[in-house]
Write an enzyme that holds these catalytic residues in place. Structure first.
Site, mmCIF file in Angstrom:
data_model
loop_
_atom_site.group_PDB
_atom_site.id
_atom_site.type_symbol
_atom_site.label_atom_id
_atom_site.label_comp_id
_atom_site.label_asym_id
_atom_site.label_seq_id
_atom_site.Cartn_x
_atom_site.Cartn_y
_atom_site.Cartn_z
ATOM 1 N N TYR A 197 65.842 40.675 20.199
ATOM 2 C CA TYR A 197 66.623 39.794 21.068
ATOM 3 C C TYR A 197 67.767 39.141 20.309
ATOM 4 C CZ TYR A 197 62.492 40.437 24.012
ATOM 5 O OH TYR A 197 61.469 40.977 24.727
ATOM 6 N N GLY A 219 65.086 52.718 21.036
ATOM 7 C CA GLY A 219 66.106 52.003 21.791
ATOM 8 C C GLY A 219 65.729 51.680 23.228
#
Length: 136
Positions: free
Chosen positions: A106, A70
């Site tokens: 993204y 993450g």
């Protein structure tokens, strides 16, 4: 799991920023395109009217692989926070076509792929072309 702290870059970070630029260029097989110096980074980012703003992610690694922890999401979220605080209505990222992992991240975070959605292609004028255009 790795611990991540994201902060505004300081002028003293320019050496590390240049090292990271070079490492990224090597990863992307574009080392020959790095044409900036530590002095230019310092002048362009920390002068009276900076051309860029930079964040530094300090990662205190744990044992094992950093992928999938993450860290990229945390960095992108911080960029969004800083951009909004500075009055920006958007920010853009450039990704090489073979870096599917980055593109997937993204998109998962809500980014729009402008090549897919609008057909945009990005162009760059190198110094030689600029000199020719400017007659210098």
């Amino acid at each position: 799991m790795a611990s991540v702290r994201i902060r505004e870059a300081k002028e003293g970070d320019c050496g590390d920023i240049l090292r990271l630029i070079r490492e990224l260029a090597e990863f992307e097989n574009l080392s020959d395109q790095v044409k900036i110096s530590e002095e230019a980074l310092r002048a362009d980012g920390f002068g009276e009217n900076p051309f860029y703003h930079c964040l530094v992610a300090e990662i205190l690694p744990a044992s094992g692989e950093l992928l999938g922890q993450g860290i990229g999401s945390k960095i992108i979220k911080k960029v969004a926070e800083v951009a909004l605080d500075k009055g920006c209505s958007q920010f853009r990222l450039a990704v090489l076509d073979w870096n599917q992992r980055a593109m997937d991240l993204y998109k998962a975070l809500g980014a729009c792929d402008l090549t897919e959605a609008e057909g945009w292609h990005f162009f760059r004028f190198e110094e030689e072309a600029m000199r020719k255009l400017a007659g210098k």
